[in-house]
Design a protein around this motif. Structure first.
Motif, PDB file in Angstrom:
ATOM      1  N   ALA A  73      43.667  37.038  36.214  1.00  0.00           N
ATOM      2  CA  ALA A  73      43.683  35.990  35.189  1.00  0.00           C
ATOM      3  C   ALA A  73      44.487  36.457  33.980  1.00  0.00           C
ATOM      4  CB  ALA A  73      42.253  35.649  34.769  1.00  0.00           C
ATOM      5  N   GLY A 116      43.630  33.539  46.253  1.00  0.00           N
ATOM      6  CA  GLY A 116      42.348  34.129  45.856  1.00  0.00           C
ATOM      7  C   GLY A 116      41.830  35.181  46.802  1.00  0.00           C
ATOM      8  N   GLU A 117      41.923  34.939  48.105  1.00  0.00           N
ATOM      9  CA  GLU A 117      41.456  35.947  49.064  1.00  0.00           C
ATOM     10  C   GLU A 117      42.305  35.932  50.309  1.00  0.00           C
ATOM     11  OE1 GLU A 117      37.271  36.713  50.364  1.00  0.00           O
ATOM     12  OE2 GLU A 117      36.826  35.779  48.435  1.00  0.00           O
ATOM     13  N   GLU A 148      37.774  30.098  38.973  1.00  0.00           N
ATOM     14  CA  GLU A 148      36.953  30.812  37.986  1.00  0.00           C
ATOM     15  C   GLU A 148      37.500  30.596  36.575  1.00  0.00           C
ATOM     16  OE1 GLU A 148      35.663  34.651  39.230  1.00  0.00           O
ATOM     17  OE2 GLU A 148      35.715  34.108  41.333  1.00  0.00           O
ATOM     18  N   ARG A 168      30.355  31.349  38.112  1.00  0.00           N
ATOM     19  CA  ARG A 168      30.555  31.241  39.556  1.00  0.00           C
ATOM     20  C   ARG A 168      29.167  31.435  40.162  1.00  0.00           C
ATOM     21  NH1 ARG A 168      34.018  35.876  41.675  1.00  0.00           N
ATOM     22  NH2 ARG A 168      32.074  36.946  42.053  1.00  0.00           N
ATOM     23  N   LYS A 210      38.707  42.255  39.758  1.00  0.00           N
ATOM     24  CA  LYS A 210      40.011  41.787  40.275  1.00  0.00           C
ATOM     25  C   LYS A 210      40.399  40.444  39.664  1.00  0.00           C
ATOM     26  CE  LYS A 210      38.802  41.828  44.696  1.00  0.00           C
ATOM     27  NZ  LYS A 210      37.448  42.406  44.669  1.00  0.00           N
ATOM     28  N   THR A 211      39.437  39.511  39.647  1.00  0.00           N
ATOM     29  CA  THR A 211      39.712  38.163  39.132  1.00  0.00           C
ATOM     30  C   THR A 211      40.137  38.228  37.668  1.00  0.00           C
ATOM     31  OG1 THR A 211      38.033  37.303  40.615  1.00  0.00           O
ATOM     32  CG2 THR A 211      38.732  35.852  38.849  1.00  0.00           C
ATOM     33  N   THR A 212      39.476  39.097  36.902  1.00  0.00           N
ATOM     34  CA  THR A 212      39.781  39.232  35.477  1.00  0.00           C
ATOM     35  C   THR A 212      41.190  39.790  35.276  1.00  0.00           C
ATOM     36  OG1 THR A 212      37.448  39.580  35.036  1.00  0.00           O
ATOM     37  CG2 THR A 212      38.967  40.273  33.320  1.00  0.00           C
ATOM     38  N   THR A 223      44.421  39.207  46.816  1.00  0.00           N
ATOM     39  CA  THR A 223      43.364  40.216  46.669  1.00  0.00           C
ATOM     40  C   THR A 223      42.813  40.617  48.036  1.00  0.00           C
ATOM     41  OG1 THR A 223      41.476  38.699  46.551  1.00  0.00           O
ATOM     42  CG2 THR A 223      42.634  39.122  44.497  1.00  0.00           C
ATOM     43  N   GLU A 280      42.104  29.086  44.971  1.00  0.00           N
ATOM     44  CA  GLU A 280      40.902  29.852  44.640  1.00  0.00           C
ATOM     45  C   GLU A 280      39.651  29.275  45.297  1.00  0.00           C
ATOM     46  OE1 GLU A 280      40.861  31.048  40.297  1.00  0.00           O
ATOM     47  OE2 GLU A 280      42.426  29.516  40.239  1.00  0.00           O
ATOM     48  N   THR A 290      47.638  28.308  41.899  1.00  0.00           N
ATOM     49  CA  THR A 290      46.562  29.221  42.280  1.00  0.00           C
ATOM     50  C   THR A 290      45.713  28.560  43.365  1.00  0.00           C
ATOM     51  OG1 THR A 290      44.787  28.538  40.756  1.00  0.00           O
ATOM     52  CG2 THR A 290      46.472  29.996  39.862  1.00  0.00           C
TER      53      THR A 290
END
Length: 382
Positions: free
Chosen positions: A144, A206-207, A166, A85, A139-141, A230, A162, A160
């Motif tokens: 996922a 995603g956000e 990612e 990213r 958070k992303t991990t 998130t 995003e 998803t």
């Protein structure tokens, strides 16, 4: 020349297992290794070096955005070795880049040290599951990993949303459609509105960064979908307050009611340097019971923290308890756990008492609850 150079740098990143690569004018490239910034032993970069490095990986569309807006973000694959990213920006009139490595492999809940209750919660038929924490807290991990678990264990349609994408998910048991904001769809609210017409079981947002997105996510969770979202908050209580505060005063009571009936859990996380190397995560886990839903509805969020403390049997855990356990199990040093604490003064006092051999009443039981999993080493990849 530049493309060879960027390839060499990316090879180093993959080989050394670093999390980020920083490229800026006036110093050599810098990597973040186990949480620390380390300069590479190469030449000091000049303005034209950073520009040619940037141009070698940045799509035309993003170069244009950089010129117009002074910054741009995108994701790209480095062959089959890793995904990155990338944030490109201007500083002092020159170009800078930060590349965050996204590992190719998914980590299990055990490897991440996620609270055990997560596996049960994500099998619920509907509701809002929030994962919160500062930028770079993993958070992303974690998300996922949850999507990957569903993909192997459930037959769902997962959408998803995003910015940028990612982790890439294959269709295994689930059908997974990943939409990138700015490429596949213009905005989060628009993407959410469309997603509801696409027969989803699960939507990952995603956000949740504005009122419209938050409102749409809550509505989607109420209407029979699991919605993951998130936020950049550091505690469960802070997360509920943040969501409600986004809305105008005259709507807050209605949002409290909606939120209390739709939210199922909040996982707040922090990432800390681990001894002797690597990274380890600390988690706060709020499972929304009828009693906690009541607190949200009645605007008594200040009581959430003590409810987490007494909600251990539901799989709940306070961030500061998790941090204390990391220190107590010699996984992290005192300074690092106190830096991530929601109540640094209290945690410091508790550590001092423990050093004198005075444990709090529940301390011995607490240790049993902490899963000191050797697999945490795998977090080096995050």
């Amino acid at each position: 020349m530049a493309s060879v150079q960027i390839d060499k740098l990316l090879e180093t990143v993959v080989k050394e297992g670093v999390s980020d690569l920083h490229i800026t004018t006036g110093q050599p490239p810098v990597v973040r290794l186990h949480g620390h910034m380390v300069r590479l032993e190469t030449k000091t970069l000049e303005a034209e070096d950073t520009v040619s490095l940037m141009k070698s990986i940045t799509p035309e569309r993003n170069q244009q955005e950089l010129q117009e807006m002074g910054g741009t973000d995108f994701g790209f694959a480095f062959g089959d070795k890793a995904r990155f990213r990338v944030a490109v920006f201007k500083q002092r009139g020159c170009v800078g880049l930060v590349l965050r490595r996204i590992p190719n492999e998914f980590l299990t809940f055990e490897q991440l040290g996620l609270p055990a209750v997560v596996g049960d919660l994500i099998q619920r038929p509907r509701g809002l599951f929030l994962v919160t924490g500062p930028t770079g807290s993993g958070k992303t991990t974690s998300l996922a990993s949850m999507i990957n678990w569903m993909n192997h264990n459930m037959d769902h349609h997962i959408i998803t949303l995003e910015d940028p994408i990612e982790y890439y998910h294959d269709h295994i048991k689930c059908t997974i459609n990943q939409r990138e904001i700015g490429i596949d769809v213009p905005t989060f609210p628009e993407a959410l509105r469309r997603a509801l017409r696409m027969d989803p079981d699960v939507i990952l947002v995603g956000e949740m960064r504005d009122l419209e997105t938050i409102q749409s996510a809550i509505t989607a969770a109420e209407t029979g979908h699991v919605v993951f979202g998130t936020l950049h908050t550091s505690s469960a209580q802070g997360t509920v307050d943040r969501i409600i505060d986004v809305f105008p005063t005259n709507q807050q009571e209605q949002i409290r009611t909606q939120l209390s009936s739709s939210i199922i859990a909040i996982l707040s996380q922090a990432l800390l340097p681990k001894q002797p190397k690597g990274l380890v995560a600390a988690y706060e886990m709020l499972v929304v019971t009828p009693a906690i839903a009541n607190l949200i509805r009645e605007g008594k969020t200040f009581r959430i923290t003590s409810s987490i403390q007494t909600g251990r049997k539901y799989g709940m855990q306070l961030m500061d308890d998790a941090l204390f356990d990391l220190w107590n199990n010699d996984l992290c040093i005192e300074e690092d756990v106190i830096a991530k604490s929601n109540n640094p003064g209290e945690l410091k006092a508790r550590i001092q008492r423990a050093k004198r051999g005075e444990f709090d009443d529940e301390e011995d039981e607490d240790d049993d609850d902490f899963d000191d999993d050797d697999d945490d080493d795998d977090y080096d990849d995050v």
